[in-house]
Design an enzyme around this catalytic site. Structure first.
Site, mmCIF file in Angstrom:
data_model
loop_
_atom_site.group_PDB
_atom_site.id
_atom_site.type_symbol
_atom_site.label_atom_id
_atom_site.label_comp_id
_atom_site.label_asym_id
_atom_site.label_seq_id
_atom_site.Cartn_x
_atom_site.Cartn_y
_atom_site.Cartn_z
ATOM 1 N N ARG A 83 -0.430 -8.760 13.661
ATOM 2 C CA ARG A 83 -0.976 -7.795 12.688
ATOM 3 C C ARG A 83 -1.782 -8.517 11.604
ATOM 4 N NH1 ARG A 83 4.357 -5.136 10.814
ATOM 5 N NH2 ARG A 83 3.076 -4.023 9.302
ATOM 6 N N ARG B 72 -9.952 0.522 8.047
ATOM 7 C CA ARG B 72 -9.617 -0.895 8.166
ATOM 8 C C ARG B 72 -10.526 -1.661 9.117
ATOM 9 N NH1 ARG B 72 -3.362 -1.579 9.256
ATOM 10 N NH2 ARG B 72 -3.094 0.560 8.583
ATOM 11 N N LYS C 107 0.843 -1.211 0.000
ATOM 12 C CA LYS C 107 0.000 0.000 0.000
ATOM 13 C C LYS C 107 0.877 1.259 0.000
ATOM 14 C CE LYS C 107 -2.039 -1.165 3.925
ATOM 15 N NZ LYS C 107 -1.344 -2.428 4.221
ATOM 16 N N ARG D 131 11.211 -1.144 10.957
ATOM 17 C CA ARG D 131 10.079 -0.752 11.799
ATOM 18 C C ARG D 131 9.963 -1.680 13.011
ATOM 19 N NH1 ARG D 131 4.840 0.386 8.159
ATOM 20 N NH2 ARG D 131 3.873 -0.897 9.759
ATOM 21 N N ARG E 65 11.708 -5.525 5.021
ATOM 22 C CA ARG E 65 11.481 -4.085 4.763
ATOM 23 C C ARG E 65 12.476 -3.206 5.527
ATOM 24 N NH1 ARG E 65 5.675 -1.728 5.542
ATOM 25 N NH2 ARG E 65 5.832 -2.851 7.500
HETATM 26 P P1 AP5 Z 1 4.830 -1.568 1.922
HETATM 27 O O1 AP5 Z 1 4.512 -0.777 0.720
HETATM 28 O O2 AP5 Z 1 5.535 -0.915 3.049
HETATM 29 O O3 AP5 Z 1 3.502 -2.347 2.441
HETATM 30 P P2 AP5 Z 1 2.231 -1.821 3.209
HETATM 31 O O4 AP5 Z 1 1.058 -2.500 2.604
HETATM 32 O O5 AP5 Z 1 2.228 -0.329 3.245
HETATM 33 O O6 AP5 Z 1 2.527 -2.454 4.621
HETATM 34 P P3 AP5 Z 1 2.427 -1.866 6.093
HETATM 35 O O7 AP5 Z 1 3.179 -2.838 6.943
HETATM 36 O O8 AP5 Z 1 2.886 -0.442 6.154
HETATM 37 O O9 AP5 Z 1 0.915 -1.944 6.366
HETATM 38 P P4 AP5 Z 1 0.245 -1.988 7.742
HETATM 39 O O10 AP5 Z 1 -1.155 -1.826 7.343
HETATM 40 O O11 AP5 Z 1 0.555 -3.161 8.576
HETATM 41 O O12 AP5 Z 1 0.948 -0.813 8.545
HETATM 42 P P5 AP5 Z 1 0.529 0.671 8.842
HETATM 43 O O13 AP5 Z 1 1.762 1.460 8.896
HETATM 44 O O14 AP5 Z 1 -0.580 1.108 7.988
HETATM 45 O O15 AP5 Z 1 5.679 -2.838 1.435
HETATM 46 C C1 AP5 Z 1 6.171 -3.794 2.354
HETATM 47 C C2 AP5 Z 1 7.516 -4.353 1.845
HETATM 48 O O16 AP5 Z 1 7.278 -5.087 0.641
HETATM 49 C C3 AP5 Z 1 8.539 -3.266 1.496
HETATM 50 O O17 AP5 Z 1 9.817 -3.718 1.865
HETATM 51 C C4 AP5 Z 1 8.433 -3.129 -0.038
HETATM 52 O O18 AP5 Z 1 9.660 -2.734 -0.604
HETATM 53 C C5 AP5 Z 1 8.049 -4.542 -0.444
HETATM 54 N N1 AP5 Z 1 7.185 -4.581 -1.626
HETATM 55 C C6 AP5 Z 1 6.133 -3.752 -1.904
HETATM 56 N N2 AP5 Z 1 5.567 -4.113 -3.074
HETATM 57 C C7 AP5 Z 1 6.270 -5.195 -3.535
HETATM 58 C C8 AP5 Z 1 6.149 -6.036 -4.684
HETATM 59 N N3 AP5 Z 1 5.202 -5.841 -5.613
HETATM 60 N N4 AP5 Z 1 7.014 -7.068 -4.818
HETATM 61 C C9 AP5 Z 1 7.981 -7.287 -3.891
HETATM 62 N N5 AP5 Z 1 8.148 -6.520 -2.768
HETATM 63 C C10 AP5 Z 1 7.300 -5.491 -2.605
HETATM 64 O O19 AP5 Z 1 -0.073 0.528 10.337
HETATM 65 C C11 AP5 Z 1 0.777 0.244 11.423
HETATM 66 C C12 AP5 Z 1 -0.056 0.114 12.688
HETATM 67 O O20 AP5 Z 1 -0.742 1.359 12.954
HETATM 68 C C13 AP5 Z 1 -1.176 -0.944 12.655
HETATM 69 O O21 AP5 Z 1 -0.698 -2.224 12.985
HETATM 70 C C14 AP5 Z 1 -2.145 -0.361 13.713
HETATM 71 O O22 AP5 Z 1 -1.682 -0.629 15.017
HETATM 72 C C15 AP5 Z 1 -2.057 1.119 13.480
HETATM 73 N N6 AP5 Z 1 -3.046 1.594 12.496
HETATM 74 C C16 AP5 Z 1 -2.786 2.151 11.285
HETATM 75 N N7 AP5 Z 1 -3.920 2.450 10.649
HETATM 76 C C17 AP5 Z 1 -4.933 2.086 11.469
HETATM 77 C C18 AP5 Z 1 -6.352 2.123 11.347
HETATM 78 N N8 AP5 Z 1 -6.955 2.600 10.233
HETATM 79 N N9 AP5 Z 1 -7.107 1.655 12.386
HETATM 80 C C19 AP5 Z 1 -6.517 1.180 13.507
HETATM 81 N N10 AP5 Z 1 -5.175 1.120 13.675
HETATM 82 C C20 AP5 Z 1 -4.377 1.566 12.661
#
Ligand code: AP5
Length: 244
Positions: free
Chosen positions: A197, A108, A33, A186, A153
């Protein structure tokens, strides 16, 4: 303001120049994402609103919200809906959202999605002449690939660029190609936290797919393909919507 009501009754803003509505990126941790949001942001000149990034910023600044959120995030659990919705409501009042925006990792839960529909339906985005339903893009990736992506990552703490030691390594190990900063891992990319997660995602977020499918807003992409291929499919989904 002209408007188009969605099947759920909500009215959504649209970028006058591009004809886009809000873009919601939806998928499990590690689905890509954040990676795709950065490309879409550059292409359309609209902001990426990542609830994860905003929360991490609060945590690093030690704000009251950050202290509260950290306890959940460190365990891989979701931060309470009301906290996150208030945060998004505040962010959407910034002027840069008037041309459209990308929601990365929000909503989410079904409660967050219902809140968003209501919020967008009630707001007047002054500079936007029409309204159109949000495009919801779901990135589908299988479990083992997600694990490898998350454990590999690395992120630049200065510019936010995302790398992967397996798939998208920096030119110099542990160093950002753009600004030379030392890359970081991270805190929630530890295997025990990743498992939690992914569990939260299955229990709380997957039901959202049905929510958006029912109102014909869900576009699914196989995100287990090279980044550029996923980008091309995401852009097609944004520009052609339901005719994908
Ligand atoms: P990346 O692009 O970083 O993936 P992502 O989908 O953004 O993953 P996140 O881990 O950031 O999502 P998340 O939802 O768990 O975390 P968030 O920060 O939102 O890619 C990942 C890796 O894969 C990278 O190394 C990249 O290079 C690689 N990659 C990407 N595309 C690729 C491809 N096509 N092929 C190969 N490799 C690839 O949330 C963190 C925390 O915040 C949550 O756990 C929760 O506690 C809280 N939180 C956030 N939002 C909410 C909400 N709406 N409600 C409640 N709690 C929330």
């Amino acid at each position: 303001m002209d408007s188009t009501a969605t099947e759920s009754g909500a009215q959504m803003p649209v970028n006058e120049q591009t004809g886009m509505g809000p873009i919601i990126l939806f998928g499990p941790p590690g689905a890509g994402k954040g990676t795709q949001a950065k490309v879409i942001t550059e292409k359309y000149g609209i902001p990426q609103i990542s609830t994860g990034d905003i929360l991490r910023d609060h945590v690093s600044r030690g704000t009251e919200l950050g202290v509260r959120a950290k306890a959940y995030m460190d365990q891989g659990q979701y931060v309470p809906d009301q906290v996150v919705c208030d945060m998004v409501a505040e962010r959407l009042t910034h002027a840069d959202c008037m041309k459209g925006f990308i929601l990365d990792g929000f909503p989410r839960t079904v409660a967050q999605a219902e809140w968003l529909d209501k919020y967008l339906g009630n707001r007047v985005f002054d500079t936007l002449k029409q309204c159109r339903p949000a495009v919801v893009i779901r990135f589908v990736v299988e479990y083992n690939a997600l694990l490898q992506r998350l454990t590999g990552r690395r992120t630049c703490p200065t510019c936010g660029r995302i790398y992967n030691v397996h798939f998208q390594p920096p030119r110099v190990p542990d160093t950002c190609d753009v600004d030379g900063s030392r890359l970081v891992t991270r805190k929630d990319d530890r295997e025990d936290v990743i498992a939690e997660r992914l569990k939260e995602y299955e229990q709380q977020t997957l039901p959202l797919a049905e929510y958006y499918r029912k109102c014909n807003r869900l576009l699914e992409i196989n995100a287990d393909q090279p980044v550029e291929v996923v980008t091309a499919e995401a852009l097609r989904a944004i520009e052609h919507g339901h005719s994908l």
